[in-house]
Design a protein around this motif. Sequence first.
Motif, PDB file in Angstrom:
ATOM      1  N   TYR A  95      -3.223  19.090 -10.317  1.00  0.00           N
ATOM      2  CA  TYR A  95      -3.067  18.104  -9.253  1.00  0.00           C
ATOM      3  C   TYR A  95      -2.410  16.810  -9.733  1.00  0.00           C
ATOM      4  N   ILE A  96      -2.287  16.622 -11.059  1.00  0.00           N
ATOM      5  CA  ILE A  96      -1.647  15.406 -11.560  1.00  0.00           C
ATOM      6  C   ILE A  96      -0.195  15.357 -11.102  1.00  0.00           C
ATOM      7  N   HIS A  97       0.451  16.523 -11.059  1.00  0.00           N
ATOM      8  CA  HIS A  97       1.816  16.597 -10.551  1.00  0.00           C
ATOM      9  C   HIS A  97       1.816  17.442  -9.289  1.00  0.00           C
ATOM     10  N   SER A  98       1.573  16.798  -8.157  1.00  0.00           N
ATOM     11  CA  SER A  98       1.434  17.569  -6.923  1.00  0.00           C
ATOM     12  C   SER A  98       1.727  16.699  -5.712  1.00  0.00           C
ATOM     13  N   ALA A  99       1.671  17.332  -4.548  1.00  0.00           N
ATOM     14  CA  ALA A  99       1.844  16.590  -3.301  1.00  0.00           C
ATOM     15  C   ALA A  99       0.762  15.524  -3.155  1.00  0.00           C
ATOM     16  N   ILE A 100      -0.443  15.832  -3.643  1.00  0.00           N
ATOM     17  CA  ILE A 100      -1.557  14.898  -3.485  1.00  0.00           C
ATOM     18  C   ILE A 100      -1.297  13.617  -4.288  1.00  0.00           C
ATOM     19  N   SER A 101      -0.928  13.765  -5.565  1.00  0.00           N
ATOM     20  CA  SER A 101      -0.711  12.567  -6.375  1.00  0.00           C
ATOM     21  C   SER A 101       0.507  11.799  -5.858  1.00  0.00           C
ATOM     22  N   GLY A 102       1.557  12.530  -5.421  1.00  0.00           N
ATOM     23  CA  GLY A 102       2.728  11.852  -4.865  1.00  0.00           C
ATOM     24  C   GLY A 102       2.354  11.039  -3.640  1.00  0.00           C
ATOM     25  N   ALA A 103       1.564  11.652  -2.741  1.00  0.00           N
ATOM     26  CA  ALA A 103       1.168  10.951  -1.519  1.00  0.00           C
ATOM     27  C   ALA A 103       0.285   9.751  -1.850  1.00  0.00           C
ATOM     28  N   PHE A 104      -0.560   9.891  -2.868  1.00  0.00           N
ATOM     29  CA  PHE A 104      -1.415   8.773  -3.281  1.00  0.00           C
ATOM     30  C   PHE A 104      -0.554   7.593  -3.746  1.00  0.00           C
ATOM     31  N   ALA A 105       0.442   7.888  -4.601  1.00  0.00           N
ATOM     32  CA  ALA A 105       1.299   6.820  -5.117  1.00  0.00           C
ATOM     33  C   ALA A 105       2.029   6.126  -3.964  1.00  0.00           C
ATOM     34  N   ILE A 106       2.562   6.926  -3.042  1.00  0.00           N
ATOM     35  CA  ILE A 106       3.281   6.345  -1.905  1.00  0.00           C
ATOM     36  C   ILE A 106       2.348   5.478  -1.066  1.00  0.00           C
ATOM     37  N   SER A 107       1.076   5.937  -0.929  1.00  0.00           N
ATOM     38  CA  SER A 107       0.116   5.160  -0.136  1.00  0.00           C
ATOM     39  C   SER A 107      -0.126   3.790  -0.739  1.00  0.00           C
ATOM     40  N   VAL A 108      -0.233   3.748  -2.076  1.00  0.00           N
ATOM     41  CA  VAL A 108      -0.487   2.457  -2.724  1.00  0.00           C
ATOM     42  C   VAL A 108       0.648   1.482  -2.396  1.00  0.00           C
ATOM     43  N   ILE A 109       1.868   2.018  -2.264  1.00  0.00           N
ATOM     44  CA  ILE A 109       2.996   1.161  -1.918  1.00  0.00           C
ATOM     45  C   ILE A 109       2.975   0.787  -0.437  1.00  0.00           C
ATOM     46  N   MET A 110       2.586   1.754   0.410  1.00  0.00           N
ATOM     47  CA  MET A 110       2.631   1.530   1.859  1.00  0.00           C
ATOM     48  C   MET A 110       1.544   0.614   2.397  1.00  0.00           C
ATOM     49  N   ILE A 111       0.326   0.727   1.834  1.00  0.00           N
ATOM     50  CA  ILE A 111      -0.815   0.022   2.428  1.00  0.00           C
ATOM     51  C   ILE A 111      -0.575  -1.483   2.586  1.00  0.00           C
ATOM     52  N   PRO A 112      -0.129  -2.185   1.527  1.00  0.00           N
ATOM     53  CA  PRO A 112       0.089  -3.624   1.725  1.00  0.00           C
ATOM     54  C   PRO A 112       1.149  -3.928   2.786  1.00  0.00           C
ATOM     55  N   ILE A 113       2.168  -3.064   2.887  1.00  0.00           N
ATOM     56  CA  ILE A 113       3.216  -3.308   3.889  1.00  0.00           C
ATOM     57  C   ILE A 113       2.636  -3.152   5.291  1.00  0.00           C
ATOM     58  N   VAL A 114       1.902  -2.046   5.509  1.00  0.00           N
ATOM     59  CA  VAL A 114       1.308  -1.827   6.827  1.00  0.00           C
ATOM     60  C   VAL A 114       0.318  -2.949   7.149  1.00  0.00           C
ATOM     61  N   ALA A 115      -0.480  -3.360   6.150  1.00  0.00           N
ATOM     62  CA  ALA A 115      -1.482  -4.400   6.373  1.00  0.00           C
ATOM     63  C   ALA A 115      -0.829  -5.703   6.816  1.00  0.00           C
ATOM     64  N   ARG A 116       0.201  -6.120   6.102  1.00  0.00           N
ATOM     65  CA  ARG A 116       0.816  -7.411   6.410  1.00  0.00           C
ATOM     66  C   ARG A 116       1.577  -7.371   7.729  1.00  0.00           C
ATOM     67  N   THR A 117       2.263  -6.248   8.048  1.00  0.00           N
ATOM     68  CA  THR A 117       2.987  -6.216   9.322  1.00  0.00           C
ATOM     69  C   THR A 117       1.986  -6.172  10.488  1.00  0.00           C
ATOM     70  N   THR A 118       0.862  -5.447  10.313  1.00  0.00           N
ATOM     71  CA  THR A 118      -0.168  -5.447  11.353  1.00  0.00           C
ATOM     72  C   THR A 118      -0.717  -6.851  11.540  1.00  0.00           C
ATOM     73  N   ASP A 119      -0.999  -7.514  10.422  1.00  0.00           N
ATOM     74  CA  ASP A 119      -1.506  -8.888  10.450  1.00  0.00           C
ATOM     75  C   ASP A 119      -0.557  -9.797  11.246  1.00  0.00           C
ATOM     76  N   GLU A 120       0.741  -9.751  10.881  1.00  0.00           N
ATOM     77  CA  GLU A 120       1.729 -10.596  11.561  1.00  0.00           C
ATOM     78  C   GLU A 120       1.790 -10.254  13.051  1.00  0.00           C
ATOM     79  N   ALA A 121       1.755  -8.943  13.366  1.00  0.00           N
ATOM     80  CA  ALA A 121       1.871  -8.517  14.762  1.00  0.00           C
ATOM     81  C   ALA A 121       0.684  -9.011  15.576  1.00  0.00           C
ATOM     82  N   LEU A 122      -0.523  -8.874  15.023  1.00  0.00           N
ATOM     83  CA  LEU A 122      -1.718  -9.249  15.792  1.00  0.00           C
ATOM     84  C   LEU A 122      -1.848 -10.759  15.921  1.00  0.00           C
TER      85      LEU A 122
END
Lengths: 329, 299
Positions: free
Chosen positions: B148-175
């Motif tokens: 699982y170290i090299h898999s869809a799961i780890s890839g999705a996890f890495a992408i999530s770490v990048i996405m979460i702050p972006i989604v959080a801040r745009t939601t914050d600005e929108a609300l």
Amino acid sequence: MARAGPVPADRPPSQGRGSPAGDSIFQGLAVAAALLVMGTLAALLIVLFENSSQSFGAFGLQFLWSTTWTPAGNPLHPEAYSAGPFIFGTLVTSALAIVLGVPVSIGVAVFLTELSPPWLSEPLSGLVELLAAVPSVIYGLWGFFVLVPIMRTDVEPGLQQLLGPNFPLFSGTPLGLDKLTAGVILAVMIIPTVTAVSREAFRAVPTSQREAALSLGATRWETTRIGVISPARSGIFGAMTLGLGRAIGETMAVTMTIGNTNVISGSLVAPGQTIASLIATNFGESAPGTLFQSTLLELGLVLLMISLTVNVVARLLLSRVLNVEAGRE
Amino acid sequence: MTITFDSYGRRRIVNLVMTLAAFAAVGLALLPLVSILYTATVRGLPALGPGFLTDQTPLPCSGSACPHGGIGPAIEGTLILISLASLISVPIGLMTGIFLSEYGSNTAGRTVRFLTDVMTGVPSIVVGIFTYTLFLYAANAGYIQFDYIHSAISGAFAISVIMIPIVARTTDEALRLVPTSTREAGLALGLPQWVVVSRIVLSSGRTAVVTGVLLGLSRAAGETAPLLVTALGSLFLFRQVNAPIGALPLTIYQLGLSPYSNWIDDAWGAALVLVVMMLLINIGARVALKYGGPRGSTR
């Protein structure tokens, strides 16, 4: 300023849909999510720090400025690594990005806020921001196939002719795959960020400043210089720092154009390596638990510390400028 | 501030030069965008055949008679990675955004907002090696298989770490663009705050929230560096969850720097697909925000 602070405790009992107990659950979920995000940031630092210990134990603080790079399996030298060439490469390419990218960005921002008619300004700033939407691997591919040949056959020989063959910054055979090319790509990549933030800073300057300069008989450029750029200095500086943060951490575009050579060379037309490009090209070959992998993780920690510091400085500089503009807090 | 009144001619020339310089800067800034779109179109079109989006990666081959095959594994991999990453990052990002805008007008909120902003600046390659190391910990501790170290799961996890702050801040600005009076109206009806936030505030700001999520997704779909050390890339269609998986940006990197002419063509074809997708999402988001902004907003 309380936009929607916690509901006062003496609020009358709910008569609408949904139970009031939901309030604490909902708020709990929101707080938990925020804590998770903060936890991730902390985990980034802790995990990299912990895994650096093997490398730090072997090379100490000297790691940061030493230039040794002798991988395992060399019978003549013991296995040893250092960060010097990569910190150097990162600083040189980022500095190039700033030197080349910031003046262009300020020019674009001046055009958008001071010169352009309103109907043109909005679509044009949209176009410039699209530059930020292009993924970095596409910049890399474009750099490798389009920019590198141009740099190798035209720009770099041209610079050498202009400045003489012995000018230290451009000495040696121009390869195209080098620090100058990587710097040019990074300059292109920071333009949307620096432009957007400078534009906001220019817009935040009150119109009365421009009118004051105009009423003294200043030309349009003088008005821009005295009445706009000068008062927006701290905003421009913040924009520059944010662009620097982006340049320091950029990986793919640099990896594909810098030539990937682990040595320090003062010439900009010689290949090099940044911290990010080194990790990208070498991490796949490092085995878990080895000194090599620990070294790459320590380099990751160094990169993270540099970019966190730069980003914190940029955000502190900008929070004043941009919040005043947006009328927040 | 040295404005001398006896050199108007020179000042007019300087004014002209600087005006031209600003024009030149705009041209210089847009040149790469034009060049990228032009090159991707010219070099990518030859690869685009009827099955380009779905077919397997071709065998490497050089010359004009080589089959072009397709980038099916990359498209499929990106779709899987993005879907998994959204499942993780949209709820967390959204709730963090709600925390920031609805419960964050105090020191704690401002600190979290500041650090979330700073997090968007963490280099993506660092997120990659962080994810790799976390998964290695988990595998060493026996929680997951080493696969699982090299898999869809780890890839999705890495992408999530990048996405979460972006989604959080745009939601914050929108609300935060939703007027306070909207919240007060809900509270005055006796609705509990969580109903006000989840039904009224979120729905008034939904265009901006959805746009923010889409922009976060498009940024995530273009990430290469973190996948280089997690998802790893694959030339084959998806078979199992604990195996390396392809992604569009990875394919562009791996095929583009290969010595085979049909792979390089496919890399440009993939680049064309990816860049057009990104531009459409971004232009779409811009239009949506302009014409479908928060209802009842004063801005």
